[in-house]
Write a protein that holds these residues in place. Sequence first.
Motif, PDB file in Angstrom:
ATOM      1  N   LEU A 216       0.788  -1.273   0.078  1.00  0.00           N
ATOM      2  CA  LEU A 216      -0.018  -0.008  -0.036  1.00  0.00           C
ATOM      3  C   LEU A 216       0.908   1.184  -0.031  1.00  0.00           C
ATOM      4  CD1 LEU A 216      -3.092   0.596   0.063  1.00  0.00           C
ATOM      5  CD2 LEU A 216      -2.580   1.078   2.602  1.00  0.00           C
ATOM      6  N   PRO A 217       0.666   2.062  -1.125  1.00  0.00           N
ATOM      7  CA  PRO A 217       1.466   3.385  -1.218  1.00  0.00           C
ATOM      8  C   PRO A 217       1.174   4.512   0.083  1.00  0.00           C
ATOM      9  CG  PRO A 217      -0.356   3.299  -2.673  1.00  0.00           C
ATOM     10  CD  PRO A 217      -0.432   2.173  -1.904  1.00  0.00           C
ATOM     11  N   ILE A 218       1.612   4.038   1.123  1.00  0.00           N
ATOM     12  CA  ILE A 218       1.703   4.840   2.303  1.00  0.00           C
ATOM     13  C   ILE A 218       3.165   4.570   3.061  1.00  0.00           C
ATOM     14  CG2 ILE A 218      -0.751   4.867   2.606  1.00  0.00           C
ATOM     15  CD1 ILE A 218      -0.448   3.115   4.897  1.00  0.00           C
ATOM     16  N   PRO A 219       3.575   5.535   3.794  1.00  0.00           N
ATOM     17  CA  PRO A 219       4.903   5.278   4.579  1.00  0.00           C
ATOM     18  C   PRO A 219       5.264   3.798   5.132  1.00  0.00           C
ATOM     19  CG  PRO A 219       4.293   7.515   5.009  1.00  0.00           C
ATOM     20  CD  PRO A 219       3.015   6.671   4.235  1.00  0.00           C
ATOM     21  N   ASP A 220       4.351   3.623   6.049  1.00  0.00           N
ATOM     22  CA  ASP A 220       4.358   2.280   6.669  1.00  0.00           C
ATOM     23  C   ASP A 220       4.333   1.103   5.619  1.00  0.00           C
ATOM     24  OD1 ASP A 220       4.811   3.274   9.056  1.00  0.00           O
ATOM     25  OD2 ASP A 220       2.752   3.311   9.711  1.00  0.00           O
ATOM     26  N   GLY A 221       3.298   1.376   4.729  1.00  0.00           N
ATOM     27  CA  GLY A 221       3.396   0.138   3.753  1.00  0.00           C
ATOM     28  C   GLY A 221       4.404  -0.142   2.856  1.00  0.00           C
ATOM     29  N   ILE A 222       4.912   1.048   2.313  1.00  0.00           N
ATOM     30  CA  ILE A 222       6.084   0.924   1.666  1.00  0.00           C
ATOM     31  C   ILE A 222       7.231   0.245   2.330  1.00  0.00           C
ATOM     32  CG2 ILE A 222       7.811   2.526   0.242  1.00  0.00           C
ATOM     33  CD1 ILE A 222       5.311   4.076  -0.560  1.00  0.00           C
ATOM     34  N   ARG A 223       7.567   0.803   3.561  1.00  0.00           N
ATOM     35  CA  ARG A 223       8.531   0.356   4.365  1.00  0.00           C
ATOM     36  C   ARG A 223       8.446  -1.073   4.598  1.00  0.00           C
ATOM     37  NH1 ARG A 223       8.534  -0.451   9.748  1.00  0.00           N
ATOM     38  NH2 ARG A 223       6.810   0.842   9.982  1.00  0.00           N
ATOM     39  N   LEU A 224       7.522  -1.723   5.089  1.00  0.00           N
ATOM     40  CA  LEU A 224       7.232  -3.007   5.270  1.00  0.00           C
ATOM     41  C   LEU A 224       7.370  -3.901   4.016  1.00  0.00           C
ATOM     42  CD1 LEU A 224       4.266  -2.666   7.691  1.00  0.00           C
ATOM     43  CD2 LEU A 224       6.710  -3.589   8.330  1.00  0.00           C
ATOM     44  N   ALA A 225       6.786  -3.300   2.796  1.00  0.00           N
ATOM     45  CA  ALA A 225       6.808  -3.927   1.808  1.00  0.00           C
ATOM     46  C   ALA A 225       8.342  -4.197   1.262  1.00  0.00           C
ATOM     47  CB  ALA A 225       6.092  -3.387   0.603  1.00  0.00           C
ATOM     48  N   LEU A 226       9.223  -3.297   1.560  1.00  0.00           N
ATOM     49  CA  LEU A 226      10.719  -3.084   1.067  1.00  0.00           C
ATOM     50  C   LEU A 226      11.483  -4.027   2.072  1.00  0.00           C
ATOM     51  CD1 LEU A 226      11.306   0.606   0.327  1.00  0.00           C
ATOM     52  CD2 LEU A 226      11.367  -1.355  -1.342  1.00  0.00           C
ATOM     53  N   GLN A 227      11.152  -4.193   3.169  1.00  0.00           N
ATOM     54  CA  GLN A 227      11.666  -5.059   3.977  1.00  0.00           C
ATOM     55  C   GLN A 227      11.363  -6.632   3.955  1.00  0.00           C
ATOM     56  OE1 GLN A 227      10.048  -3.727   7.984  1.00  0.00           O
ATOM     57  NE2 GLN A 227      11.872  -2.103   8.570  1.00  0.00           N
ATOM     58  N   LYS A 228      10.227  -6.653   3.390  1.00  0.00           N
ATOM     59  CA  LYS A 228       9.724  -8.032   2.975  1.00  0.00           C
ATOM     60  C   LYS A 228      10.428  -8.371   2.057  1.00  0.00           C
ATOM     61  CE  LYS A 228       5.908 -10.723   1.874  1.00  0.00           C
ATOM     62  NZ  LYS A 228       4.184 -10.955   1.727  1.00  0.00           N
ATOM     63  N   ALA A 229      10.463  -7.388   0.806  1.00  0.00           N
ATOM     64  CA  ALA A 229      11.286  -7.857  -0.401  1.00  0.00           C
ATOM     65  C   ALA A 229      12.702  -8.145  -0.102  1.00  0.00           C
ATOM     66  CB  ALA A 229      11.140  -6.652  -1.422  1.00  0.00           C
ATOM     67  N   ILE A 230      13.167  -7.089   0.623  1.00  0.00           N
ATOM     68  CA  ILE A 230      14.821  -7.576   1.178  1.00  0.00           C
ATOM     69  C   ILE A 230      14.813  -8.932   1.773  1.00  0.00           C
ATOM     70  CG2 ILE A 230      16.536  -6.810   2.761  1.00  0.00           C
ATOM     71  CD1 ILE A 230      15.583  -4.058   2.209  1.00  0.00           C
ATOM     72  N   ALA A 231      14.016  -9.311   2.592  1.00  0.00           N
ATOM     73  CA  ALA A 231      14.260 -10.576   3.241  1.00  0.00           C
ATOM     74  C   ALA A 231      14.184 -11.713   2.452  1.00  0.00           C
ATOM     75  CB  ALA A 231      13.247 -10.617   4.277  1.00  0.00           C
ATOM     76  N   GLU A 232      13.251 -11.499   1.423  1.00  0.00           N
ATOM     77  CA  GLU A 232      12.887 -12.437   0.435  1.00  0.00           C
ATOM     78  C   GLU A 232      13.946 -12.724  -0.530  1.00  0.00           C
ATOM     79  OE1 GLU A 232       9.038 -11.490  -1.311  1.00  0.00           O
ATOM     80  OE2 GLU A 232       7.883 -12.627   0.498  1.00  0.00           O
ATOM     81  N   ALA A 233      14.622 -11.692  -0.813  1.00  0.00           N
ATOM     82  CA  ALA A 233      15.607 -11.482  -1.861  1.00  0.00           C
ATOM     83  C   ALA A 233      16.827 -11.923  -1.376  1.00  0.00           C
ATOM     84  CB  ALA A 233      16.145  -9.993  -2.271  1.00  0.00           C
ATOM     85  N   ASN A 234      17.206 -11.689  -0.026  1.00  0.00           N
ATOM     86  CA  ASN A 234      18.259 -12.294   0.669  1.00  0.00           C
ATOM     87  C   ASN A 234      18.303 -13.734   0.828  1.00  0.00           C
ATOM     88  OD1 ASN A 234      19.584 -10.112   1.482  1.00  0.00           O
ATOM     89  ND2 ASN A 234      18.782  -9.586   3.257  1.00  0.00           N
ATOM     90  N   VAL A 235      17.087 -14.401   0.973  1.00  0.00           N
ATOM     91  CA  VAL A 235      16.915 -15.803   0.953  1.00  0.00           C
ATOM     92  C   VAL A 235      17.153 -16.472  -0.416  1.00  0.00           C
ATOM     93  CG1 VAL A 235      15.269 -17.694   1.193  1.00  0.00           C
ATOM     94  CG2 VAL A 235      15.193 -15.860   2.864  1.00  0.00           C
TER      95      VAL A 235
END
Length: 339
Positions: free
Chosen positions: A266-285
Motif C-alpha cells: 500500500l503506497p503509504i509510508p508504513d506500507g512501503i517500508r514494510l513491503a521493502l523489508q519483506k522484499a529484502i528478506a525474500e531477496a536475501n533468501v
Amino acid sequence: MASSKITTVRRRKIPKWKIEEVQLLKDLILKHDTIAVADLTNIGSYQLYLIRKALRGKAILRVSKNTLMKIAIKEVSNEKPGLEKLIDYLKGQNIFIFTNMNPFELQRVLEKNKVSRPARAGDIAPEDIVVPAGNTGIPPGPIMSKFSEFKVPVRIEEGSIVIIRDTVVAKKGEKINADLAELLNKLGIEPIKVGLELKAAYVDGLIIPGEELKVNPEEYFKLITEAHRHAVALAIEACYPVGEVIQVIIQRAHLQALSLAGNVALPIPDGIRLALQKAIAEANVVSSLIAPKCPELGLAVAKVEKVEEEKKEEEKKEEKGEEKGEEEEIAAGLAGLFG
C-alpha cells in the motif's frame, strides 16, 4: 362420653409461652434476610457456646419446637415468598439461625468452629481417614492384629511400633467399626468433626440445601478466573468495545492493518517500508541459495538467520515507537544485496 372428651380438648387453652414463642419466631423471620435450619444432634453445650460466640452480633440462634416454627412460617409466608418450603427440613432436633449474612458465609463460620472428637463405632468418616507414617510410641502386643486387619504396614524399632507409610484406613462415607475406632483412639487420631450442620437456608425467596452451601472458595476462584479469561478472549475476537479490552482490540487492529499494508505494498509510508523489508528478506533468501552455485554473479551470501533477527529487532522498535534511520537501513540492505 366420647363427645365430652373432644369438647374438652377443643376448649383447652393454648399456653401463653407458645403464643409468645411463635410471635418471637415471626419477628425474627421478618427482621432477617437469611433463615437457616441446623441439626442440633450430638452438639454439646460447650460447642454451642463457641458457635454463639463466633456469631455474636452477626446472627441469632434459637432452639425451639419444630411445630411452633411451622406455625410461624405459615403465618408470615405471604411476606416471605417461598419460605414455606423450609418446613420440609423441620425434622429431628434443630436449632434455627436468623441472620443477614450470606448463607455461604454462615456455612464457612460454622465450618471453622467445628471441633474434633474421637471416633466411635457407627460413625461415618467425614473424609478419608489416614494413619500417618512414623513412630507410634506404642509397644508391640495385641494391637498388632489391629494394624494387620486394616493393612497398615508396621515394623518394630527399639520396642515401639513404627508405621512404615501413610495408609488410608477408611474412605469418606464409610462406617467406622469398633475395631477401627479402637485403633484410631490408641493412635490419638480424632477424625470426627463436631459442629452445627446446616440442613437448609432461606434467602431471597430461595431454599438452598445444606450440601449446596459447602463450597470450596479456591475452586470457585479458579472457575471465575477461567471464565474471565474466556470472556476477555471472546470480547477481543468479537471486537466488543468495553474498557477491559478496547486497548488490545485497537493494538491488534493496528498490527493487522500494518501486515495488510505490507503484503499489498500500500503506497503509504508504513506500507512501503514494510513491503521493502519483506522484499529484502525474500531477496536475501534467494541470494543465499543462488550465490554458492553461481559465484560469477558476485552476489553477497546473506544469512537467513541474521535477516530474521534483524526483522524481529525492527518489530520491537516499531512497538516502542523507534523509527530512526529507516531509509538508511533499507538503502544499506539493497547495497549489500547487489554489491
